[in-house]
Design a protein around this motif. Structure first.
Motif, PDB file in Angstrom:
ATOM      1  N   PRO A 108       2.800  -8.738  -2.528  1.00  0.00           N
ATOM      2  CA  PRO A 108       3.274  -8.169  -1.267  1.00  0.00           C
ATOM      3  C   PRO A 108       4.525  -7.321  -1.453  1.00  0.00           C
ATOM      4  N   ASP A 109       4.832  -6.561  -0.415  1.00  0.00           N
ATOM      5  CA  ASP A 109       6.064  -5.787  -0.370  1.00  0.00           C
ATOM      6  C   ASP A 109       7.140  -6.667   0.253  1.00  0.00           C
ATOM      7  N   GLY A 110       8.093  -7.123  -0.530  1.00  0.00           N
ATOM      8  CA  GLY A 110       9.079  -8.079  -0.051  1.00  0.00           C
ATOM      9  C   GLY A 110       8.583  -9.498  -0.224  1.00  0.00           C
ATOM     10  N   PHE A 111       9.021 -10.394   0.647  1.00  0.00           N
ATOM     11  CA  PHE A 111       8.612 -11.793   0.583  1.00  0.00           C
ATOM     12  C   PHE A 111       7.585 -12.065   1.676  1.00  0.00           C
ATOM     13  N   ALA A 112       6.441 -12.668   1.298  1.00  0.00           N
ATOM     14  CA  ALA A 112       5.383 -12.939   2.274  1.00  0.00           C
ATOM     15  C   ALA A 112       4.494 -14.047   1.734  1.00  0.00           C
ATOM     16  N   GLY A 113       3.719 -14.620   2.632  1.00  0.00           N
ATOM     17  CA  GLY A 113       2.782 -15.666   2.239  1.00  0.00           C
ATOM     18  C   GLY A 113       1.776 -15.932   3.337  1.00  0.00           C
ATOM     19  N   ARG A 114       0.792 -16.728   2.999  1.00  0.00           N
ATOM     20  CA  ARG A 114      -0.267 -17.047   3.958  1.00  0.00           C
ATOM     21  C   ARG A 114      -0.835 -18.429   3.633  1.00  0.00           C
ATOM     22  N   LEU A 115      -1.240 -19.152   4.689  1.00  0.00           N
ATOM     23  CA  LEU A 115      -1.872 -20.458   4.531  1.00  0.00           C
ATOM     24  C   LEU A 115      -3.023 -20.571   5.514  1.00  0.00           C
ATOM     25  N   ASN A 116      -4.224 -20.807   4.995  1.00  0.00           N
ATOM     26  CA  ASN A 116      -5.415 -21.063   5.803  1.00  0.00           C
ATOM     27  C   ASN A 116      -5.900 -22.471   5.501  1.00  0.00           C
ATOM     28  N   LEU A 117      -6.063 -23.275   6.538  1.00  0.00           N
ATOM     29  CA  LEU A 117      -6.603 -24.621   6.394  1.00  0.00           C
ATOM     30  C   LEU A 117      -7.770 -24.770   7.355  1.00  0.00           C
ATOM     31  N   SER A 118      -8.872 -25.333   6.875  1.00  0.00           N
ATOM     32  CA  SER A 118     -10.018 -25.535   7.757  1.00  0.00           C
ATOM     33  C   SER A 118     -10.796 -26.765   7.338  1.00  0.00           C
ATOM     34  N   THR A 119     -11.549 -27.296   8.277  1.00  0.00           N
ATOM     35  CA  THR A 119     -12.442 -28.420   8.030  1.00  0.00           C
ATOM     36  C   THR A 119     -13.668 -28.244   8.895  1.00  0.00           C
ATOM     37  N   GLY A 120     -14.760 -28.906   8.496  1.00  0.00           N
ATOM     38  CA  GLY A 120     -15.971 -28.705   9.272  1.00  0.00           C
ATOM     39  C   GLY A 120     -17.098 -29.625   8.881  1.00  0.00           C
ATOM     40  N   SER A 121     -18.299 -29.198   9.221  1.00  0.00           N
ATOM     41  CA  SER A 121     -19.497 -30.000   9.021  1.00  0.00           C
ATOM     42  C   SER A 121     -19.677 -30.368   7.553  1.00  0.00           C
ATOM     43  N   PHE A 122     -20.330 -31.515   7.332  1.00  0.00           N
ATOM     44  CA  PHE A 122     -20.622 -32.025   5.988  1.00  0.00           C
ATOM     45  C   PHE A 122     -19.337 -32.231   5.182  1.00  0.00           C
ATOM     46  N   HIS A 153      -6.782 -22.020   1.583  1.00  0.00           N
ATOM     47  CA  HIS A 153      -6.460 -20.780   0.881  1.00  0.00           C
ATOM     48  C   HIS A 153      -5.002 -20.477   1.145  1.00  0.00           C
ATOM     49  N   SER A 154      -4.217 -20.390   0.090  1.00  0.00           N
ATOM     50  CA  SER A 154      -2.785 -20.203   0.241  1.00  0.00           C
ATOM     51  C   SER A 154      -2.257 -19.264  -0.831  1.00  0.00           C
ATOM     52  N   TRP A 155      -1.335 -18.396  -0.436  1.00  0.00           N
ATOM     53  CA  TRP A 155      -0.650 -17.564  -1.424  1.00  0.00           C
ATOM     54  C   TRP A 155       0.775 -17.285  -0.961  1.00  0.00           C
ATOM     55  N   VAL A 156       1.645 -17.031  -1.907  1.00  0.00           N
ATOM     56  CA  VAL A 156       3.017 -16.653  -1.635  1.00  0.00           C
ATOM     57  C   VAL A 156       3.437 -15.648  -2.699  1.00  0.00           C
ATOM     58  N   GLY A 157       4.169 -14.628  -2.284  1.00  0.00           N
ATOM     59  CA  GLY A 157       4.567 -13.596  -3.228  1.00  0.00           C
ATOM     60  C   GLY A 157       5.884 -12.949  -2.840  1.00  0.00           C
ATOM     61  N   TYR A 158       6.444 -12.228  -3.788  1.00  0.00           N
ATOM     62  CA  TYR A 158       7.723 -11.549  -3.577  1.00  0.00           C
ATOM     63  C   TYR A 158       7.781 -10.327  -4.487  1.00  0.00           C
ATOM     64  N   SER A 159       8.418  -9.274  -3.993  1.00  0.00           N
ATOM     65  CA  SER A 159       8.660  -8.108  -4.835  1.00  0.00           C
ATOM     66  C   SER A 159       9.912  -7.385  -4.368  1.00  0.00           C
TER      67      SER A 159
END
Length: 816
Positions: free
Chosen positions: A241-255, A261-267
Motif C-alpha cells: 500500500p501507499d503509506g500504512f494500511a491493512g484489511r481484515l475479513n472474517l467469515s463463517t458459514g454452512s458446513f 483474509h488479512s493483510w497489513v502493509g507500509y511504504s
C-alpha cells in the motif's frame, strides 16, 4: 450492551449539528473520467464519513472553519489526501479524481506485473481482455476462481469438489482438464507447478487472496506462452500500500466454513513491505458411512518487500522480493457415484473412499528488479522459483475376490451391473480377504524456476507513436513421481492396511523440460488506429528419466530415458481501432501452440486462431462482443487420472479440430434515482461454443473413444449465459447473479446427449448483501446456490459428482 449499540448507530449515521458547513464534491476515475460509486470520503480527524453515490457525488459536513484534510479512499484505488481551506465561501462543488492502485505504480512495474494495465488499459489491447478489479472481488468475497470468472465471457469450467480447490478452466474451445491448456500466472510469472513438462495444474494460486484477476485472449496473448491458443489468466496479488494500511475479513458459514483474509502493509518514499495470510477450511458437504471427515483446510501466507529510489532520483529503480508458502489437506476422492446411487443421495460417499486424502505444500520466491533509465525505456528483470509437493492418497482399484482381477474404479462405476461384486465392495464396507482395495500414493514433487527479461521502448510523435516490447525467458521445470500402492481390507467397516507398497514401486520417474522463449511485439499507433504485429519463439526439450519400479534408490540399474525437442515460431497480428470515443473495433490472427510430451517425434499442438470484436462504452451502456475461430491442425489430449484415465500423462493426437464461437457481454447502468442515492446495474453475458472433430479415428483416450468426423468435443458447453442484478444504495449493496449452462457431453459424439452419461443443463443463482457501517467497517452475507439446484457437474474421474448444495456465509470486513 445498549451503549455499544448506541455507539455503533452513531458511527453508521452521524448526527448533523446546526451551524456546520456543508461540503459537496464529485469523484471520478482518472483513466476513463467515469463517476466512482461507493468511494469513502471523510475528514482526517474523523473515522466516520460518507460514501459517493452513483453520480460520484458526496456531501460532507464540517463543524470548524480553517484548513482540514480530506481523505478519499476506495477498494482498488490509491488513497487521496488533500488539504481544503474551509469557509462559508467554499466552492459549491469540488472535483477529485482517483487512480487505480495498479495505475499508480511506476509504468515499468505495471509492465512486469499486469497483462491489461487495469480497467483503463484493457481498451487499448489488440485482443479481448478482461480485468476483475479489487472492488468486485471484495464485493462478492468469492474464494472459488470458478465463481470469480463466472461473469467473464469466453470462460467455462468443470466443477469437481464444490469449493474450487482444483480448478478445471477452459477458454475458447480448449479442454478444461486441470486447466492444462491455458497459461496461468501470478504477477506475470508462471504459476503452474511444471508448465512445460506437466502442465496439469493440481495447484492453483489461492483465488481469495488476490487483488485482481486478468483474462487475456486473442493475438496479444503470444507475449505470455507457452500456451497461446485459448488465452492466459494472470492473478494479481495484494500490492504494497501507499503509506500504512491493512484489511481484515472474517467469515463463517454452512458446513462449518471458516475464512480469514488479512493483510497489513507500509511504504514510504524508499521502502515498502506487506504481510498477508489467507485461511480457509470447511467440514465438507458429503458424508461417509463411517462418519470420517470430507472437508479441507487451506492456509496461505505471503510476504513482500520493496526497496526503491526516492522521488528526486533521476533514474527510477526498484527491487521487490516476494515470498509465499501455502499448504492444504483435503479429504477429497476420485470416487464418485453410480447413476442410481446419485438419485438416492447425491451427497453420499462410498465406504471405500474413507482414507482418501490430498496433502500439498507450495512455496514461491521471486525477485524483480525494475529500472527506467530513460523516460521512454523500461527494463524489468525477474528471477523466480516455485516448488510444489503433493500426495493424493486415494483409491485406485478394487477386486471382488482373493486373487481375482483388479478393476479400475472408473470402469466399475460406469457399468456397475457388469462388476456387481466389485461395486458392492466399494459401497458396503465388507470383505473376507486381505486386499480388496488398492490405494495409490500419488506422490509427486514439482519444481519450476527461471529468469525473464522484459523491455519496452516507446517513441511518441505528434501523430504517430511507436512502441517496441521485447521479452526473453530461460525456464526449467520438472515433475518427480515417486509413487506406490498400498492394499487394504475392511474390519467392521473401517479400512485397515494389509500391505504397504515399497516407495517408488508404482512410478519412479522424472519428467523435465528446458525452455528458452522470447518474443517481440511492435505497436504502431496512428491517430485512432493501432496495428500490433508480434512474433514468439519457443525452443523446448522435454525429457523423461525412468528409474524403474524396483530401483527406489535410483541407482540406474533399470534406467530408461527418452526426450523430445521442438522449436517453433508463433506469429500474431492484431489491430485496434477507435471508431469513436464510445466504440472500438479489434481483431487479429495468431498461431496457437501447446508443448508436446517427451515421446520422441511427438508433435506439438498447433492451430491458427482468428478473432474479430467490438467494445462499446457510452457511460450508460457497456458492451463487448467477439467472434473467434480456432482451427487446430493437431489437437492433443492427455491421459490423466482426473479424466478417468490411467494417469500416466500419455498424450493422444486428435488431428484436425475446428472450434468457433461468440462471446458477448452487456451492462446497463441507466436505472438510478434522480438524486443519485441508489442505482440498479444490470449485466448479461452469453457464450456460444462449437468444437468438432474434422476427421474420424479410434482412440484409447477415454474421453474420445471412437470418433466420427463432425463429433463434438466433450466438456465444452454449447451455450452459456450469466446475469447479475445489483441494487446499490449509499450504505447498502444487494446482488443476485445466476448462471445457465447447456447440457454437455462427457464423451465425443453427436446428436442428442444421453441423460445418464452427459452433464445435464445447469442453472444456479447466488445472492448477497453488504452493509457499510462506516468508511472502515462493513458486514456481508452471501448465499451460494440459492435455488438449491441438484445436478451432477461431472462424470469423471470416476462416477457422478454433485454440485455443492445451498451454502450461507456471513462475515465482517474492516480496513484501516
Amino acid at each position: 450492551m445498549i451503549y455499544r449499540f448506541f455507539t455503533l448507530f452513531c458511527m453508521a449515521f452521524p448526527v448533523v449539528l446546526p451551524g456546520q458547513i456543508n461540503i459537496k464534491g464529485t469523484i471520478k476515475d482518472a483513466a476513463g473520467g467515469e463517476p466512482l460509486v461507493g468511494i469513502h470520503v471523510r475528514w482526517e480527524s474523523n473515522m466516520t464519513g460518507t460514501i459517493t453515490d452513483y453520480r460520484g457525488m458526496f456531501e460532507l459536513e464540517v463543524a470548524a472553519s480553517g484548513e482540514q484534510v480530506l481523505v478519499i479512499s476506495g477498494i482498488g484505488y490509491k488513497e487521496l489526501r488533500t488539504s481544503i481551506q474551509i469557509s462559508q465561501n467554499n466552492p459549491e462543488m469540488l472535483s477529485f479524481v482517483l487512480e487505480e492502485d495498479i495505475a499508480v505504480l511506476p509504468s515499468v512495474e505495471i509492465l512486469a506485473t499486469s497483462m491489461t494495465g487495469g480497467l483503463g488499459g484493457k481498451y487499448d489491447l489488440p485482443g479481448l481482455g478482461h480485468y476483475v478489479p479489487a472492488a468486485v472481488l471484495r464485493k462478492f468475497n468469492h474464494t472459488d476462481i470458478h465463481k470469480i470468472l463466472q461473469n467473464v465471457p469466453g470462460v467455462y469450467f468443470q466443477e469437481e469438489d464444490g469449493f474450487g480447490l482444483r480448478p478445471n478452466i477452459g477458454l475458447r474451445g480448449t479442454s478444461t482438464e486441470r486447466s492444462a491448456k491455458i497459461t496461468i500466472m501470478e504477477d506475470g510469472i508462471l504459476a503452474a507447478p511444471a508448465p512445460y513438462a506437466a502442465p496439469a495444474a493440481y495447484y492453483f494460486p489461492t483465488a481469495g487472496r488476490m487483488h485482481g484477476v486478468e483474462v487475456l485472449k486473442g493475438s496479444s496473448q503470444i507475449k505470455f506462452g507457452p500456451f497461446t491458443t485459448g488465452g492466459a489468466i494472470n492473478l494479481l496479488s495484494t500490492p504494497i500500500p501507499d503509506g500504512f494500511a491493512g484489511r481484515l475479513n472474517l467469515s463463517t458459514g454452512s458446513f462449518n466454513n471458516q475464512n480469514m483474509h488479512s493483510w497489513v502493509g507500509y511504504s514510504n518514499d524508499y521502502v515498502g513491505l506487506l504481510a498477508e495470510t489467507f485461511q480457509y477450511n470447511a467440514d465438507g458437504f458429503k458424508t461417509l458411512p463411517t462418519g470420517a471427515p470430507t472437508g479441507f483446510d487451506k492456509q496461505d501466507y505471503l510476504l513482500k518487500f520493496r526497496l526503491n529510489t526516492g522521488p528526486n532520483a533521476k533514474v527510477y529503480q526498484a527491487l521487490t522480493v516476494k515470498h509465499g508458502w501455502a499448504s492444504e489437506t483435503s479429504n477429497e476422492t476420485y470416487l464418485g457415484l453410480t447413476y442410481d446411487d446419485y438419485q438416492e443421495d447425491p451427497y453420499q460417499r462410498y465406504t471405500a473412499s474413507q482414507k482418501d486424502l490430498m496433502s500439498t505444500a507450495h512455496s514461491q520466491l521471486s525477485l524483480k528488479y525494475t529500472i527506467q533509465p530513460l523516460t521512454n525505456l523500461q527494463v524489468n528483470l525477474s528471477a523466480y522459483e516455485n516448488s510444489f509437493s503433493r500426495n493424493w492418497y486415494k483409491l485406485d482399484k478394487v477386486r471382488a475376490a482373493a486373487d481375482g482381477p483388479l478393476y479400475g474404479i472408473a470402469d466399475v462405476l460406469e457399468a456397475p451391473e457388469l462388476f456387481r461384486d466389485a461395486y458392492e465392495m466399494l459401497k458396503n464396507g465388507e470383505a473376507d480377504f486381505d486386499d480388496p482395495l488398492w490405494l495409490k500414493a500419488n506422490n509427486r514433487v514439482y519444481t519450476s524456476r527461471g529468469l525473464q527479461l522484459l523491455t519496452q521502448w516507446e517513441i511518441k510523435r505528434e501523430k504517430v507513436n511507436h512502441r517496441l516490447l521485447f521479452g526473453l525467458r530461460r525456464h526449467y521445470d520438472e515433475e518427480d513421481r515417486f509413487q506406490h500402492v498400498d492394499a487394504y481390507t475392511y474390519v467392521s467397516g473401517e479400512m485397515a492396511l494389509t500391505h504397504a507398497g515399497a516407495p517408488g514401486s508404482d512410478n519412479n520417474r522424472i519428467e523435465a523440460a528446458h525452455a528458452t522463449a522470447g518474443f517481440v511485439q511492435y505497436t504502431l499507433t496512428f491517430d485512432r488506429f493501432r496495428l500490433v504485429p508480434g512474433l514468439r519463439y519457443e525452443d523446448i526439450t522435454i525429457s523423461r528419466t525412468d528409474y524403474g519400479k524396483s530401483d527406489s534408490e535410483r541407482s540406474g540399474i533399470q534406467l530408461s530415458e527418452r526426450s523430445n525437442e521442438v522449436a517453433v515460431f508463433i506469429p500474431g497480428l492484431g489491430f485496434h481501432m477507435d471508431i469513436s470515443d464510445k466504440v472500438n473495433l479489434f481483431g487479429g490472427v495468431h498461431k496457437g501452440f501447446s508443448p508436446p510430451g517427451s515421446s520422441p517425434g511427438f508433435q506439438a499442438e498447433e492451430s491458427i486462431n482468428y478473432e474479430l470484436g467490438t467494445l462499446i462504452n457510452t457511460g450508460v451502456w457497456k458492451a463487448n462482443m467477439a467472434f473467434f475461430v480456432n482451427d487446430f491442425s493437431n489437437l492433443l489430449g492427455s491421459d490423466l487420472a482426473a479424466t478417468g484415465g490411467l494417469g500416466d500423462g500419455k498424450l493422444y493426437n486428435a488431428g484436425e479440430v475446428l472450434s468457433r464461437g461468440i462471446e458477448a457481454g452487456i451492462q446497463y447502468l441507466g436505472i438510478r434515482a434522480s438524486n443519485g442515492r441508489w442505482q440498479m446495474p444490470l449485466q448479461l453475458n452469453f457464450n456460444y461454443f462449437k468444437s468438432t472433430f474434422e476427421n474420424s479415428f479410434d482412440s484409447n483416450f477415454e474421453a474420445w473413444g471412437q470418433v466420427a468426423a463432425g463429433d463434438e468435443l466433450p466438456y465444452v458447453p454449447g451455450q452459456q449465459a450469466t446475469f447479475s442484478v445489483n441494487f446499490n444504495h449509499d450504505r447498502l449493496d444487494l446482488f443476485v447473479q445466476g448462471q445457465w449452462i447447456s447440457a454437455m457431453r462427457t464423451r465425443a459424439g453427436s446428436g442428442a446427449i444421453a441423460s445418464e452419461t452427459g452433464i445435464p443443463e445447469q442453472f444456479t443463482v447466488d445472492a448477497g448483501a453488504h452493509v457499510h457501517l462506516n468508511a472502515r467497517l462493513s458486514l456481508f452475507a452471501t448465499v451460494l446456490n440459492l435455488n438449491n439446484a441438484d445436478f451432477w457437474v461431472a462424470s469423471r474421474p470416476a462416477g457422478l459428482r454433485p454440485i455443492a448444495p445451498r451454502r450461507i456465509r456471513m462475515g465482517v470486513s474492516a480496513r484501516f
